[in-house]
Motif scaffolding. Sequence first.
Motif, PDB file in Angstrom:
ATOM      1  N   LEU A 171       0.847  -1.188   0.000  1.00 51.40           N
ATOM      2  CA  LEU A 171       0.000   0.000   0.000  1.00 51.40           C
ATOM      3  C   LEU A 171       0.888   1.245   0.000  1.00 51.40           C
ATOM      4  N   HIS A 172       0.484   2.236  -0.787  1.00 55.28           N
ATOM      5  CA  HIS A 172       1.254   3.465  -0.892  1.00 55.28           C
ATOM      6  C   HIS A 172       0.455   4.637  -0.340  1.00 55.28           C
ATOM      7  N   LYS A 179      -1.633  11.894  10.154  1.00 56.53           N
ATOM      8  CA  LYS A 179      -3.000  11.449  10.423  1.00 56.53           C
ATOM      9  C   LYS A 179      -3.447  10.352   9.456  1.00 56.53           C
ATOM     10  N   GLU A 180      -2.866  10.313   8.256  1.00 55.94           N
ATOM     11  CA  GLU A 180      -3.219   9.242   7.324  1.00 55.94           C
ATOM     12  C   GLU A 180      -2.635   7.910   7.785  1.00 55.94           C
ATOM     13  N   GLY A 181      -1.449   7.964   8.382  1.00 53.18           N
ATOM     14  CA  GLY A 181      -0.876   6.748   8.943  1.00 53.18           C
ATOM     15  C   GLY A 181      -1.699   6.237  10.111  1.00 53.18           C
ATOM     16  N   GLU A 182      -2.183   7.145  10.947  1.00 53.09           N
ATOM     17  CA  GLU A 182      -3.027   6.765  12.083  1.00 53.09           C
ATOM     18  C   GLU A 182      -4.361   6.199  11.609  1.00 53.09           C
ATOM     19  N   GLN A 183      -4.928   6.818  10.570  1.00 48.59           N
ATOM     20  CA  GLN A 183      -6.188   6.330  10.014  1.00 48.59           C
ATOM     21  C   GLN A 183      -6.018   4.935   9.421  1.00 48.59           C
ATOM     22  N   TYR A 202       4.289   1.709   2.268  1.00 49.34           N
ATOM     23  CA  TYR A 202       5.356   2.701   2.144  1.00 49.34           C
ATOM     24  C   TYR A 202       4.759   4.073   1.891  1.00 49.34           C
ATOM     25  N   GLY A 203       5.564   5.108   2.103  1.00 51.45           N
ATOM     26  CA  GLY A 203       5.063   6.464   1.937  1.00 51.45           C
ATOM     27  C   GLY A 203       5.948   7.470   2.628  1.00 51.45           C
ATOM     28  N   GLY A 204       5.376   8.626   2.959  1.00 54.71           N
ATOM     29  CA  GLY A 204       6.119   9.697   3.603  1.00 54.71           C
ATOM     30  C   GLY A 204       6.572   9.320   5.002  1.00 54.71           C
ATOM     31  N   ASP A 205       7.599   9.992   5.478  1.00 56.07           N
ATOM     32  CA  ASP A 205       8.165   9.692   6.791  1.00 56.07           C
ATOM     33  C   ASP A 205       7.135   9.804   7.916  1.00 56.07           C
ATOM     34  N   GLU A 206       6.319  10.850   7.891  1.00 61.89           N
ATOM     35  CA  GLU A 206       5.385  11.096   8.987  1.00 61.89           C
ATOM     36  C   GLU A 206       4.290  10.026   9.093  1.00 61.89           C
ATOM     37  N   PRO A 207       3.565   9.729   8.011  1.00 62.70           N
ATOM     38  CA  PRO A 207       2.529   8.702   8.141  1.00 62.70           C
ATOM     39  C   PRO A 207       3.090   7.314   8.433  1.00 62.70           C
ATOM     40  N   LEU A 215       1.256  -0.179  14.769  1.00 63.23           N
ATOM     41  CA  LEU A 215       1.342  -1.582  14.350  1.00 63.23           C
ATOM     42  C   LEU A 215       2.814  -1.962  14.167  1.00 63.23           C
ATOM     43  N   PRO A 216       3.527  -2.223  15.256  1.00 63.72           N
ATOM     44  CA  PRO A 216       4.971  -2.480  15.188  1.00 63.72           C
ATOM     45  C   PRO A 216       5.354  -3.688  14.335  1.00 63.72           C
ATOM     46  N   SER A 217       4.464  -4.644  14.192  1.00 61.74           N
ATOM     47  CA  SER A 217       4.815  -5.849  13.447  1.00 61.74           C
ATOM     48  C   SER A 217       4.701  -5.670  11.937  1.00 61.74           C
ATOM     49  N   LEU A 218       4.098  -4.579  11.495  1.00 57.09           N
ATOM     50  CA  LEU A 218       3.860  -4.362  10.072  1.00 57.09           C
ATOM     51  C   LEU A 218       5.150  -3.962   9.368  1.00 57.09           C
ATOM     52  N   ARG A 219       5.387  -4.539   8.201  1.00 62.93           N
ATOM     53  CA  ARG A 219       6.551  -4.165   7.406  1.00 62.93           C
ATOM     54  C   ARG A 219       6.265  -2.848   6.688  1.00 62.93           C
ATOM     55  N   VAL A 220       7.117  -1.839   6.910  1.00 63.31           N
ATOM     56  CA  VAL A 220       6.888  -0.521   6.324  1.00 63.31           C
ATOM     57  C   VAL A 220       8.181   0.007   5.705  1.00 63.31           C
ATOM     58  N   MET A 221       8.028   1.090   4.912  1.00 57.99           N
ATOM     59  CA  MET A 221       9.196   1.722   4.309  1.00 57.99           C
ATOM     60  C   MET A 221       8.934   3.191   4.061  1.00 57.99           C
ATOM     61  N   SER A 222       9.935   4.015   4.324  1.00 56.21           N
ATOM     62  CA  SER A 222       9.925   5.436   3.991  1.00 56.21           C
ATOM     63  C   SER A 222      11.370   5.833   3.721  1.00 56.21           C
ATOM     64  N   LYS A 223      11.589   7.059   3.320  1.00 54.96           N
ATOM     65  CA  LYS A 223      12.972   7.508   3.128  1.00 54.96           C
ATOM     66  C   LYS A 223      13.756   7.396   4.434  1.00 54.96           C
ATOM     67  N   GLU A 224      13.091   7.712   5.536  1.00 53.37           N
ATOM     68  CA  GLU A 224      13.769   7.661   6.833  1.00 53.37           C
ATOM     69  C   GLU A 224      14.139   6.230   7.215  1.00 53.37           C
ATOM     70  N   THR A 225      13.234   5.269   7.005  1.00 58.51           N
ATOM     71  CA  THR A 225      13.558   3.877   7.348  1.00 58.51           C
ATOM     72  C   THR A 225      14.660   3.346   6.437  1.00 58.51           C
ATOM     73  N   MET A 226      14.653   3.781   5.174  1.00 59.56           N
ATOM     74  CA  MET A 226      15.715   3.364   4.247  1.00 59.56           C
ATOM     75  C   MET A 226      17.071   3.874   4.727  1.00 59.56           C
ATOM     76  N   LYS A 227      17.124   5.150   5.077  1.00 56.22           N
ATOM     77  CA  LYS A 227      18.397   5.745   5.520  1.00 56.22           C
ATOM     78  C   LYS A 227      18.878   5.110   6.819  1.00 56.22           C
ATOM     79  N   SER A 228      17.946   4.876   7.751  1.00 54.44           N
ATOM     80  CA  SER A 228      18.352   4.331   9.053  1.00 54.44           C
ATOM     81  C   SER A 228      18.887   2.914   8.923  1.00 54.44           C
TER      82      SER A 228
END
Length: 327
Positions: A171-172, A179-183, A202-207, A215-228
Amino acid sequence: MSRRFLKKVVCFLVILLLFMVINNTNLFMKQSAKEPSLLAHRGLAQTFEISNVKNDTCTAEMIHKPEHPFLENTILSMEAAFSKGADLVEFDIKPTKDGQFAVFHDWTLDCRTNVQGTPLDYTMDELKMVDIGYGYTYDNGKTFPFRGKGIGLMPSLDEVLSYFPEKSFLLHIKSNEAKEGEQLARVLATLPEAQLSLLSVYGGDEPIAALKAKLPSLRVMSKETMKSCLIPYILVGWTGYVPDACENTQLHLPEKIAPFLWGWSGKFISRMEKSNTRVIVVAGDGGFSEGFDSANDLERLPANYNGWIWTNRIDTIAPLIQNNKIE
């Protein structure tokens, strides 16, 4: 500084260099029989010349002559992509006026539909009345082959998840609104654990940060997670160590950058998969969702590549993979 000491330093550096090379070479790896996995971008969609795309380009107005009847981000296009051989389908989500998510790519509705504004200006029921095929043309507006055929085809996120309970999706979130990430977290939290495990976002750093917090178990990606993940890996990955930030995430690696990562491709992918991280290679420098869309594109992949491939032409690429065209 004595000659003996210098000799020891040189010896140490030579041994260290040999270790770095041997520890990260793929020459001695056992060849995997596993085929690459395929990500179908927006399902089976109409194609266009991606080199001509800019930030404000209306791609519906520049499609190639249609070879099939499917429109991006619809249940029909997703179903077709899976039937062609997709292992994972990517789609875009946008919030609606009544608190749902519509599956739609563009920031506004103006380009490819018969209405104006954004999905947020409409309820999901109203978006069901929109013709998402209205603006498609391949001959500079002389004909509109999908006009009148896209009414009712814009699905909600709930519809997609209900229709495909056992399929894998990416999902993108198009915005950078927390707030979109929370929704989205509220929606996904209602799913059975087995279905949730099939999804990534995946998506923006904030959402993405807001979603991961819920949801800590969910696999996610953003520019910040890539850099970290990748910055510390570039520093210490030569040892074989995988930083904690690389666990349970997703990496979209442009083909121009990937070869500079320690152990690319076989050892790198193996290390990441052991950390439950999915490695997806995208074409070029990663701009504008470039994909591996032809036989010539596949020839640029490393020999025996067995990671994930991002494609805009699942109908072309899946048969080539099935016929072992990557050697």
